[in-house]
Scaffold this active site. Structure first.
Site, PDB file in Angstrom:
ATOM      1  N   LYS A  54       0.836  -1.204   0.000  1.00 48.05           N
ATOM      2  CA  LYS A  54       0.000   0.000   0.000  1.00 48.05           C
ATOM      3  C   LYS A  54       0.869   1.251   0.000  1.00 48.05           C
ATOM      4  CE  LYS A  54      -3.770  -2.499   2.161  1.00 48.05           C
ATOM      5  NZ  LYS A  54      -4.410  -3.004   3.363  1.00 48.05           N
ATOM      6  N   GLN A  98      -4.489  -1.692   9.586  1.00 46.36           N
ATOM      7  CA  GLN A  98      -4.427  -3.022   8.963  1.00 46.36           C
ATOM      8  C   GLN A  98      -5.071  -4.073   9.878  1.00 46.36           C
ATOM      9  OE1 GLN A  98      -3.185  -3.655   5.783  1.00 46.36           O
ATOM     10  NE2 GLN A  98      -4.052  -5.690   6.120  1.00 46.36           N
ATOM     11  N   ASP A 121     -10.918   2.949   3.951  1.00 48.29           N
ATOM     12  CA  ASP A 121     -11.288   1.535   3.799  1.00 48.29           C
ATOM     13  C   ASP A 121     -12.798   1.381   3.640  1.00 48.29           C
ATOM     14  OD1 ASP A 121      -9.444  -0.479   3.556  1.00 48.29           O
ATOM     15  OD2 ASP A 121      -9.036  -0.641   5.699  1.00 48.29           O
TER      16      ASP A 121
END
Ligand code: NAP
Length: 295
Positions: A54, A98, A121
């Site tokens: 990422k 994460q 997200d």
């Protein structure tokens, strides 16, 4: 019929090229550099490699990216304090924690603490609610990537019978919801299958578009699909190790046999996977534009 292979690698590359131009323009015209922070708790190797990918992707697009790695024993309170710090940091437009988090940390508490305007997200209930209502929001990255794959591959969704296998909060439920909405890549008639579904094969055989997000290698076999189906395989399953020590991956779909009946199909790897990170970048750019009131 031999299926057209939908290359997520190629589609993701095209979107990243578009984003690169968009970021360069934002910076040149408005002095805006989109910013993303990734927060990792612990040293899980798979999570480490996702976070590294990422950050690499962000750098390549001209997005400012920060990576924070915390000790596995970090308390929930300390993690919440860090999230709050980034909620108030104007250089950061997107905050990604994460998952999975260590057991002693309540994931929901952490995800809900992220400012919904920085929730790239798309997991915060505010964004989930807006998604269901069809309002502008951050779409969760994997379902967002699936919509782009379908659109850019010319798969007609309006009026199509879509069967989604798997009802997780991050893939199955949101993609089912998005595809039934009155919107581009929507207007489908959607069936959502799970472990309690009776005769799943019968549902799958009706599908014009079949989306598998299950986590069971090669579960969807050729006898479970009809001729001409479009297949999106979200599954990423490690089924062995190559001689060089690389993980051998398989999707949820038995690619070799199903591709003989499908009109188009995503491979694993190289299908949905590359799209997920790319849509995270797209959401980060969207967050920067929202913060600057450009959208
Ligand atoms: P998950 O949270 O484990 O959910 C799996 C879903 O599949 C559940 O709803 C479960 O039903 C259903 N299921 C499991 N076995 C089944 C069976 N035999 N028959 C019917 N339904 C069954 O999984 P997820 O997070 O959505 O991930 C699914 C797969 O996609 C995994 O392989 C994951 O690695 C992959 N994935 C890939 C990406 C990417 O970017 N490529 C992103 C996310 C996930 P119940 O609800 O009834 O238990």
């Amino acid at each position: 019929m031999a299926a057209k292979i939908i290359s997520g690698t190629e589609v993701a590359k095209a979107i990243r090229e578009e984003l690169k131009v968009e970021v360069a323009e934002l910076t040149a015209k408005h002095g805006i550099v989109p910013g993303l922070v990734t927060i990792l708790v612990g040293e899980d190797p798979a999570s480490q490699s996702y976070v590294a990918a990422k950050n690499k992707s962000a750098h390549a697009l001209g997005i400012h990216s920060e990576q924070v790695t915390l000790d596995v024993g970090t308390s929930e309170a300390d993690l919440l304090a860090l999230v709050n710090k980034y909620n108030n940091d104007p250089k950061i437009n997107g905050i990604l924690v994460q998952l999975p988090l260590p057991k002693h940390i309540n994931e929901a508490n952490v995800l809900y603490a992220i400012d919904p305007d920085k929730d790239v997200d798309g997991f915060h209930p505010v964004n989930v609610g807006k998604m269901v209502l069809g309002e502008q929001c951050f779409l969760p990255c994997t379902p967002h990537g699936i919509l782009e794959l379908l659109t850019r591959s010319g798969v007609e969704t309006s009026g199509a019978e879509v069967v989604v296998v798997g009802r997780s909060n991050i893939v199955g439920k949101p993609i089912a919801n998005l595809m039934l909405q009155k919107r581009p890549a929507g207007n489908a008639t959607v069936t959502l299958c799970h472990t309690r579904t009776k005769d799943m094969a019968a549902h799958c055989r009706r599908a014009d578009i079949l989306i598998a997000a299950v986590g069971v290698p090669k579960m969807i076999t050729a006898d479970m699909v009809k001729e001409g189906v479009a297949v999106i395989d979200v599954g990423v399953n490690r089924i062995g190790m190559s001689a060089s020590g690389k993980a051998i991956l398989a999707g949820d779909v038995d690619f070799e046999t199903v591709k003989e009946k499908a009109s188009c199909i995503t491979p694993v790897p190289g299908g949905v996977g590359p799209m997920t990170i790319t849509m995270l970048m797209k959401n980060t750019v969207q967050a920067a534009k929202m913060a600057a009131k450009l959208i």
